[in-house]
Design a protein around this motif. Sequence first.
Motif, PDB file in Angstrom:
ATOM      1  N   LEU A  98       0.830  -1.218   0.000  1.00  0.00           N
ATOM      2  CA  LEU A  98       0.000   0.000   0.000  1.00  0.00           C
ATOM      3  C   LEU A  98       0.862   1.265   0.000  1.00  0.00           C
ATOM      4  O   LEU A  98       0.541   2.267  -0.664  1.00  0.00           O
ATOM      5  N   GLU A  99       1.994   1.273   0.757  1.00  0.00           N
ATOM      6  CA  GLU A  99       2.865   2.435   0.777  1.00  0.00           C
ATOM      7  C   GLU A  99       3.495   2.683  -0.601  1.00  0.00           C
ATOM      8  O   GLU A  99       3.583   3.840  -1.080  1.00  0.00           O
ATOM      9  N   LEU A 100       3.943   1.600  -1.252  1.00  0.00           N
ATOM     10  CA  LEU A 100       4.503   1.740  -2.599  1.00  0.00           C
ATOM     11  C   LEU A 100       3.449   2.265  -3.561  1.00  0.00           C
ATOM     12  O   LEU A 100       3.727   3.106  -4.436  1.00  0.00           O
ATOM     13  N   LEU A 101       2.193   1.752  -3.412  1.00  0.00           N
ATOM     14  CA  LEU A 101       1.106   2.212  -4.272  1.00  0.00           C
ATOM     15  C   LEU A 101       0.873   3.714  -4.069  1.00  0.00           C
ATOM     16  O   LEU A 101       0.728   4.491  -5.035  1.00  0.00           O
ATOM     17  N   LYS A 102       0.830   4.132  -2.779  1.00  0.00           N
ATOM     18  CA  LYS A 102       0.623   5.557  -2.467  1.00  0.00           C
ATOM     19  C   LYS A 102       1.781   6.411  -3.013  1.00  0.00           C
ATOM     20  O   LYS A 102       1.573   7.500  -3.569  1.00  0.00           O
TER      21      LYS A 102
ATOM     22  N   LEU B 257       1.623   6.750  -6.832  1.00  0.00           N
ATOM     23  CA  LEU B 257       0.555   7.655  -7.238  1.00  0.00           C
ATOM     24  C   LEU B 257       0.954   9.107  -6.987  1.00  0.00           C
ATOM     25  O   LEU B 257       0.656  10.011  -7.793  1.00  0.00           O
ATOM     26  N   ALA B 258       1.639   9.358  -5.847  1.00  0.00           N
ATOM     27  CA  ALA B 258       2.089  10.721  -5.566  1.00  0.00           C
ATOM     28  C   ALA B 258       3.125  11.184  -6.585  1.00  0.00           C
ATOM     29  O   ALA B 258       3.221  12.386  -6.909  1.00  0.00           O
ATOM     30  N   GLN B 259       3.941  10.273  -7.095  1.00  0.00           N
ATOM     31  CA  GLN B 259       4.970  10.586  -8.079  1.00  0.00           C
ATOM     32  C   GLN B 259       4.403  10.643  -9.495  1.00  0.00           C
ATOM     33  O   GLN B 259       5.116  11.002 -10.438  1.00  0.00           O
ATOM     34  N   GLY B 260       3.132  10.238  -9.617  1.00  0.00           N
ATOM     35  CA  GLY B 260       2.511  10.240 -10.936  1.00  0.00           C
ATOM     36  C   GLY B 260       2.919   9.057 -11.789  1.00  0.00           C
ATOM     37  O   GLY B 260       2.683   9.031 -13.005  1.00  0.00           O
ATOM     38  N   ARG B 261       3.557   8.086 -11.177  1.00  0.00           N
ATOM     39  CA  ARG B 261       3.986   6.873 -11.895  1.00  0.00           C
ATOM     40  C   ARG B 261       2.884   5.809 -11.757  1.00  0.00           C
ATOM     41  O   ARG B 261       2.669   5.264 -10.691  1.00  0.00           O
ATOM     42  N   THR B 262       2.213   5.531 -12.817  1.00  0.00           N
ATOM     43  CA  THR B 262       1.075   4.600 -12.772  1.00  0.00           C
ATOM     44  C   THR B 262       1.400   3.221 -13.325  1.00  0.00           C
ATOM     45  O   THR B 262       0.541   2.337 -13.384  1.00  0.00           O
TER      46      THR B 262
ATOM     47  N   TYR C 259       1.789  -4.013  -7.066  1.00  0.00           N
ATOM     48  CA  TYR C 259       1.716  -3.710  -5.636  1.00  0.00           C
ATOM     49  C   TYR C 259       0.344  -4.094  -5.061  1.00  0.00           C
ATOM     50  O   TYR C 259       0.228  -4.542  -3.916  1.00  0.00           O
ATOM     51  N   ILE C 260      -0.678  -3.867  -5.892  1.00  0.00           N
ATOM     52  CA  ILE C 260      -2.022  -4.265  -5.445  1.00  0.00           C
ATOM     53  C   ILE C 260      -2.088  -5.784  -5.224  1.00  0.00           C
ATOM     54  O   ILE C 260      -2.626  -6.271  -4.215  1.00  0.00           O
ATOM     55  N   ASN C 261      -1.489  -6.530  -6.141  1.00  0.00           N
ATOM     56  CA  ASN C 261      -1.507  -8.007  -6.022  1.00  0.00           C
ATOM     57  C   ASN C 261      -0.715  -8.478  -4.812  1.00  0.00           C
ATOM     58  O   ASN C 261      -1.076  -9.462  -4.142  1.00  0.00           O
TER      59      ASN C 261
END
Length: 853
Positions: free
Chosen positions: A504-508, A511-516, A522-524
């Motif tokens: 979840l931290e990597l996902l957050k 997203l903050a860095q705009g890297r999608t 990370y979700i998996n």
Amino acid sequence: MDGGQLGRLIAQHDWASTSLGPIDDWPDALRTAVALMLQSPVPIVTLWGREGVMIYNDAYSRFAGERHPSLLGSNVREGWGEIASFNDNVVSHVLLGNQPLSYKDMELALNRDGQLRTLWVDLDYSPVLDQTGTPIGVFAIVVETTERVLAQRTIAAERERLAQLFEQAPSFMAVVRGPEHRFELANPAFRRLVGDRAVIGSTLPQVLPDAVDQGYLALLDRVFADGQVYAAQGAPYAMQVHPQAAPVRRVVDFVFQPIKDEQGQPIGIFIEGVDVTDRARAESAREALVALTDAIRDAREPAQLGLLASAILGRALAAGRVGYAHAIESSQVLQVTCEWRAAGIEPLDPMLDLRYGALGSALETGELVAVEDVCDHPLTQSMAAPLESRQVRALINVPVIEQGRLVAILYVHESQVRHWDEQEIALVREFAERLRTAEQRLHGEAALRHANETLEQRVEQRTRELMDTEAALHQAQKMEAVGQLTGGLAHDFNNLLTAITGGLELLKMRLAQGRTTDLDRYINIAASAAGRAASLTHRLLAFSRRQTLSPKPTDVKQLVNGIEELIQRTVGPSITVETVNAAGLWPSLIDPSQLENAVLNLCINARDAMPDGGRITIETGNRWMDRRTASERGIAPGQYISLSVSDTGTGMPPEVIAKAFDPFFTTKPLGLGTGLGLSMIYGFARQSGGAVSIYSEPDKGSTVSIYLPRYLGEADQPGEAQASGDAPRSLQGETVLVVDDEAAVRVLVTEVLGDLGYAPLEAEDGASGLRILNSDARVDLLVTDVGLPGGMNGRQMADAARVQRPGLKVLFITGYAENAVLSHGHLEPGMHVLTKPFSLDELAGRIRELIAS
């Protein structure tokens, strides 16, 4: 010629060849005699002339038997050859003497049916006279009396036998006649009962005045008056055998049986009975000793025991006074410590002085004294007056001697002259001995209690200390077990939480860095860790038997066949998987998915025990568990199915088997096992009403057997799997009420429901939810947690709502199974269960399925 069959035979007979000549030439006297004879029903034979030619009637022919008809016209001496001399004498006597001759019950030995038999007959012979008065024949009447004679002899023999029985009978018997009850018969036993008195010819009041005084005459009068039998058991009877002797006390069972005439009126009474004195006294003594034993067992003080024993003995002997007195040391005085008295008897003096009289001297020497009459006994004559003044006319004194000294006496007093038999004296002696022994025991116990008071206090204090130490030890062991469990949980959950929070931290961060890119990765990671955490929770709940089960009637054979291919792919090609299913396997009420997981876990364990390959055998069968076998496995006796998984692997030693079901216990290398597999299987089996057993030998393999109760019904057929796809949406804007005390759960569920087109309602506890359900709001489905705060759980809320909404559909969601609340999986129609955690797709599918059903 008239006269029945014999009349015709006589008319047809060739009489010319006999001394009588042709029948037409017979003299009138003969004709007359024959005519009279033929008309008689009595057996008659005419013996004509000195030769005794025989002419007889039909009745006589029946007496003649097989000799008839050849006997007709024959000579009587020849026709009855076995008694020829008798007949010759009779004929000669009658003819020559011209006198009749009679015999009563004459005994004759005659041939009958080829055998010589003894007969009895009445014979009457009369002379037949010619015109000049000269005897020319004999007229004989023959009546057989054999039956009567034999009957009379039988009766006489029976009378003689009855007379012998009457005389020799152990029971007493007598017959009295008339209203005055005059003795007609009395056997020896009766005469002994009444003191060997002469009774025949005398009336009952004359012979037995004692019976009159005791009411037995009145009983006889009543039986004679109403003709009814009177019977009694255990009736007391006292008789003064000799004027100067004490009355003899007896106990009898008896019957007064009325004797009646032909009109049914009493004419006498038959008295019969048994003297049961010895039996009654033995029974009374036995009951008294049993009561004494109970008193000894229950008594706590010597004085209490003495009073109880005196009362028991006094009632058993029907005495006037019974007491127990102790000797005062260094004196000749006894002190009465306890005393029982019958009604009307005064208490004895509390102090008894033994310094005077022969009675005291006898007691001091240990002599038991039994006196029938204090006025006549040498030990009591000198003190008879003071004894009588204290209502003592008969007595028994039993001294208790210890170390040559009198220490106590047990006394029995009677206010009237009384005969003491040996049984009564023996009973008093037995009471004295038992009473003294018990008294000493009570004194010893009291002394021991006093001596042990401080010891008991010390033991009690030490016991408390040991109990406190033991409680502390139990608490330490409990905490050690909790620490082991929580340590394993912490290790596994920390790893899983690390994966979840890290993902979840990597996902957050991305997203903050705009890297999608790579967001699914990370979700998996987080979702996989959450799924593993859910699996770990299910295993823990299974071990604690709190997981939510969905039991269904299951064909275990079909279930095993269905996962055989999956098992083979899981264990790999180096291991052969073989299934052996019993024919006619019973169904079982279980959660099929849980059983599939259990079988798969066992096969994975078997694979890990065979690194070089081997064989796994899955076997099913029907089992009858008797009481002993079921007790060994901790289940109830009955019918079960067994599912066993066997391998040819390394096996387990006994110390490993003993810990195999412990949570987090594993023999696998670090990271290759959680130690929850077998504990989960154990919990699932126990929660399903079954058991698990392990048999293993090192280097020979292992067998794990699951026993599940038989289901008496048909197994459900497996349905087809639902096709995967997008979550189903609401078709008509249905309303779903969500009740959960966890706000995050409510938010997630209502968000999903809103996205799918449902109209969601929510409540945080049972009371709030019930208010909505009791309103007019539309509710197509209730989704509720089972455990709710506020005193009303989810099941109670649903049941209350169904009173107003009978068809309300309910989906229970729960983190663990409150099985008692959910009726152990047996829910009412329209109620279903979904276990947390669950996917939102799974929730949407279940909601759509329930609303559409």
